[in-house]
Design an enzyme around this catalytic site. Structure first.
Site, PDB file in Angstrom:
ATOM      1  N   HIS A 381       0.900  -1.333  -0.007  1.00  0.00           N
ATOM      2  CA  HIS A 381      -0.101  -0.103  -0.085  1.00  0.00           C
ATOM      3  C   HIS A 381       0.786   1.191  -0.053  1.00  0.00           C
ATOM      4  O   HIS A 381       0.547   2.246   0.669  1.00  0.00           O
ATOM      5  CB  HIS A 381      -1.025  -0.001   1.124  1.00  0.00           C
ATOM      6  CG  HIS A 381      -1.997  -1.198   1.136  1.00  0.00           C
ATOM      7  ND1 HIS A 381      -3.146  -1.027   0.299  1.00  0.00           N
ATOM      8  CD2 HIS A 381      -1.971  -2.192   1.642  1.00  0.00           C
ATOM      9  CE1 HIS A 381      -3.812  -1.983   0.424  1.00  0.00           C
ATOM     10  NE2 HIS A 381      -3.469  -2.841   1.353  1.00  0.00           N
ATOM     11  N   GLN A 406      -5.815  -4.505  -5.318  1.00  0.00           N
ATOM     12  CA  GLN A 406      -6.454  -3.380  -5.440  1.00  0.00           C
ATOM     13  C   GLN A 406      -5.916  -2.804  -7.074  1.00  0.00           C
ATOM     14  O   GLN A 406      -6.346  -2.018  -7.520  1.00  0.00           O
ATOM     15  CB  GLN A 406      -6.358  -2.379  -4.809  1.00  0.00           C
ATOM     16  CG  GLN A 406      -7.143  -2.341  -3.356  1.00  0.00           C
ATOM     17  CD  GLN A 406      -6.286  -3.261  -2.515  1.00  0.00           C
ATOM     18  OE1 GLN A 406      -5.058  -3.453  -2.415  1.00  0.00           O
ATOM     19  NE2 GLN A 406      -6.818  -4.014  -1.456  1.00  0.00           N
ATOM     20  N   ASP A 445      -0.283  -5.477   5.408  1.00  0.00           N
ATOM     21  CA  ASP A 445      -1.159  -6.313   4.998  1.00  0.00           C
ATOM     22  C   ASP A 445      -1.392  -6.106   3.341  1.00  0.00           C
ATOM     23  O   ASP A 445      -0.708  -5.463   3.045  1.00  0.00           O
ATOM     24  CB  ASP A 445      -2.585  -5.727   5.386  1.00  0.00           C
ATOM     25  CG  ASP A 445      -2.886  -4.100   4.904  1.00  0.00           C
ATOM     26  OD1 ASP A 445      -1.821  -3.450   5.305  1.00  0.00           O
ATOM     27  OD2 ASP A 445      -3.764  -3.923   4.449  1.00  0.00           O
ATOM     28  N   GLU A 446      -1.825  -7.250   3.093  1.00  0.00           N
ATOM     29  CA  GLU A 446      -2.041  -7.186   1.538  1.00  0.00           C
ATOM     30  C   GLU A 446      -0.856  -7.088   0.361  1.00  0.00           C
ATOM     31  O   GLU A 446      -0.824  -6.464  -0.565  1.00  0.00           O
ATOM     32  CB  GLU A 446      -3.153  -6.451   1.036  1.00  0.00           C
ATOM     33  CG  GLU A 446      -4.563  -6.781   1.694  1.00  0.00           C
ATOM     34  CD  GLU A 446      -5.521  -5.882   1.053  1.00  0.00           C
ATOM     35  OE1 GLU A 446      -6.805  -6.628   0.849  1.00  0.00           O
ATOM     36  OE2 GLU A 446      -5.610  -4.786   0.788  1.00  0.00           O
ATOM     37  N   VAL A 447       0.299  -7.538   0.938  1.00  0.00           N
ATOM     38  CA  VAL A 447       1.345  -7.490  -0.105  1.00  0.00           C
ATOM     39  C   VAL A 447       1.204  -8.675  -0.906  1.00  0.00           C
ATOM     40  O   VAL A 447       0.906  -9.869  -0.753  1.00  0.00           O
ATOM     41  CB  VAL A 447       2.801  -7.746   0.742  1.00  0.00           C
ATOM     42  CG1 VAL A 447       4.014  -7.811  -0.151  1.00  0.00           C
ATOM     43  CG2 VAL A 447       3.184  -6.513   1.591  1.00  0.00           C
TER      44      VAL A 447
END
Length: 634
Positions: A381, A406, A445-447
């Site tokens: 992010h 995303q 998060d969300e790597v």
């Protein structure tokens, strides 16, 4: 009124996630030609798509840029229509359409474009259901969250509450702070407190009682006075909030609610961490809005404001060592943010919080016994930071070697670029000077699964440190970050993915379980302290009904307020000591207006407040529904 307007509609097709139809209306008095159209939308165009009547020239996550056919000129009153088949996801709600839009004209000027909700072709969209039943109360007292123990008898309504004679200055100051809070939340209502004695009012006598637990309070009512006992300032604060709530309810709905003149309340919080998160990267909120949200948190007895200050979309915190972060990336880059956020001025391009703003907000929160926990979301992010500081990039890494969920390409800070740690060290130096609390939240998060694997620098690092894959690279990175925070006297908080690849030292680490119900117990079993923030119940950007007409996101399903209220985010008995508390999360990328914010956040935020404070056996949905309709919104 805007000179241009964009309408978007969606229709299902037999194969795939449907067809998007976009129509641009020229409402100006001049023909329109030589332009490009850009917009933001959570309904992203897939890599493989078919576009009829336009060409997609650029896409970065939810940012899209289209060019019309060569030579197209839209006359005044005319329109340009094009369709796209091949979407990354199927839209589920009317708010899955345009979030902001603009035209870039031939002379380089950027012009705002009006837009509406995403229309559903061939359907009426259903009905947005009422969020609350009428509600009913068996005990006629307006308290939310409901206390641990209540034994009250209703009596006459006092005109106001005031401090008894010889009240100590610190108690009078606490009363004045609650008076100011109430006046901000209910500016048109009569004040519940007076600092001076008033005929027809009732005195509050403040007692310090060391046998009462920390953060707890007791209230004893008689026709002559109210005794508020506590061991600390926080308990006194919560007791005063309860008194203000009781008086507010009794005045607002005199048929349903009364003020007590006999009996007791004995109360203390169920959980130590009663949090609310606000994402200000996907949507900028002015200082006044942030401070009002903190006021609302205090009214509902939350004690943590988790401030999500950075993400792919923007970097919102002024860092004096790197002014580029807010000069360039507070608006999401130079060209990839079509128009300002809904709370900005009409021409705003860069929106961020100055350090003086942060100090005001932190001090305001502290006065209301709310701790501000900043989040600098790393290593993933990080598009905004990477777009501002070129030295953070491994220049030998292919430009589109991985994408985040995303849709952002190469959006994670590289663990093998040594400047990453120099950069974050200077950021943390300024963050810890601004935020005096215990924790700094660092995301984790969300790597993307394949992140960094095409980076020559990371391949060298992996060989040297014997690391296998993205998760172990992230663990290496976060261990270094935890050491940096420890050197600065701070503890590390993160999302549950921070445990991947071996995670970090469990001592002093707090992780937030959001992905699925079993995540919290797994983290606790692994030795982490846990805050439960389940996406399926406590993510307040999720739609509250399945109907197309209901606003909100849909990836975690839909969550009506009753489901949020009833949800029990608990750990097994053997692991319960690892549970620090619960937290609501407000993700802002899918919130297009203040009306949508209030529809999505309320009454679910007070529902989570009751889960954080009130024991399960004392909760009552019908009572909650009767009381919460009187509670403040943004």
């Amino acid at each position: 009124m805007a000179d241009y307007h964009l309408e978007a509609s969606w229709s299902p097709v037999e194969a795939g996630p449907g067809r998007l139809t976009l129509t641009l209306f020229n409402l100006s008095s001049e023909p329109l030609s030589g332009f490009s159209l850009t917009y933001r939308s959570p309904t992203r165009i897939a890599d493989t798509h078919v576009c009829d009547g336009a060409s997609l020239t650029r896409q970065v996550a939810d940012f899209h840029e289209f060019l019309p056919p060569e030579g197209l000129s839209i006359p005044p009153g005319g329109r340009w229509r094009f369709t796209v088949e091949g979407l990354a996801d199927e839209p589920k709600h009317r708010t899955d359409g345009i979030k902001s839009a603009c035209l870039t004209l031939g002379d380089g000027r950027r012009v705002a474009v009006g837009f509406g909700d995403l229309l559903l072709e061939g359907g009426d969209g259903g009905v947005t259901p009422p969020l609350l039943p009428p509600g009913r109360v068996e005990e006629p007292f307006a308290l939310l969250p409901w206390p641990l123990s209540v034994g009250l008898r209703a009596g006459d309504l006092p005109s106001v509450l005031y401090p008894a004679e010889r009240t100590r200055p610190e108690a009078i100051k606490a009363l004045s702070l609650l008076l100011a809070l109430y006046q901000r939340l209910y500016s048109a209502e009569a004040a519940p407190f007076s600092l001076a004695a008033v005929k027809g009012g009732r005195a509050i006598r403040f007692v310090t009682e060391s046998s009462i637990a920390a953060f707890a309070y007791e209230l004893r009512f008689s026709a002559r006075e109210i005794v508020l006992s506590s061991a600390d300032a926080a308990g006194r604060h919560y007791g005063l909030i309860s008194l203000a709530q009781l008086l507010h309810g009794a005045r607002t709905d005199r048929d349903a609610f009364k003020f007590p003149n006999f009996g007791t309340i004995a109360d203390q919080p169920r959980h130590g961490w009663r949090g609310c998160h606000l994402d200000v990267a996907g949507q900028f909120y002015p200082v006044a809005d942030v401070m009002r949200l903190i006021d609302i948190l205090a009214w509902n007895k939350f004690n943590i404001f988790h401030w999500h200050l950075t993400d792919d979309e923007a970097w919102r915190l002024e860092i004096k060592a790197y002014p580029e972060l807010t000069e360039i990336s507070a608006g999401g880059g130079t060209d990839e943010r079509p128009m300002s956020d809904f709370n900005d001025g009409a021409q705003a391009r860069i929106s961020h919080y100055r350090q003086e703003d942060v100090r005001r907000i932190v001090a305001h929160a502290a006065s209301l016994h709310v701790e501000v926990v900043p989040e600098i979301d790393i290593p993933g992010h990080s598009t905004a930071a990477l777009s501002a500081l070129a030295d953070l990039v491994d220049r030998q890494e292919p430009a589109d070697s991985y994408r985040s969920p995303q849709g952002y390409a190469n959006n994670a800070l590289n663990p093998a670029v040594e400047f990453t740690y120099e950069f974050l060290g200077k950021v943390f130096d300024e963050v810890v000077a601004l935020f005096p609390g215990e924790y700094v939240h660092v995301g984790g998060d969300e790597v993307a699964e394949e992140a960094w694997l095409s980076s020559p620098l990371c391949r060298t690092l992996m060989k040297r440190e014997r690391l296998a894959g993205t998760a172990e690279l992230q663990s290496y990175f976060l261990r270094r970050i935890k050491a940096m925070l420890s050197e600065r006297g701070k503890k590390l908080a993160g999302w549950n993915e921070a445990a991947h690849g071996g995670g970090v030292d469990r001592d002093g680490t707090l992780l937030m379980a959001w992905e699925k119900p079993e995540t919290g117990p797994e983290l606790a079993e692994d030795g982490y302290d846990v805050v439960m923030t389940p996406g399926k119940a406590y993510y307040l950007d999720m739609a509250q009904a399945e109907a197309w007409a209901e606003p909100g996101a849909s990836w975690a399903g839909f969550t009506p307020p009753e489901r949020t209220y009833a949800y029990e985010a608990e750990l097994p008995e053997a692991l319960r000591e690892k549970m620090r508390g619960v937290q609501a999360c407000i993700w802002s990328g899918n919130i297009a207006s203040r009306a949508h914010f209030n529809r999505l956040v309320f009454p679910r935020l007070p529902a989570i407040a009751e889960a954080a404070w009130t024991p399960l056996t004392r909760k009552d949905w019908d009572r909650f529904a009767a009381i919460v309709r009187m509670w403040p919104v943004l």
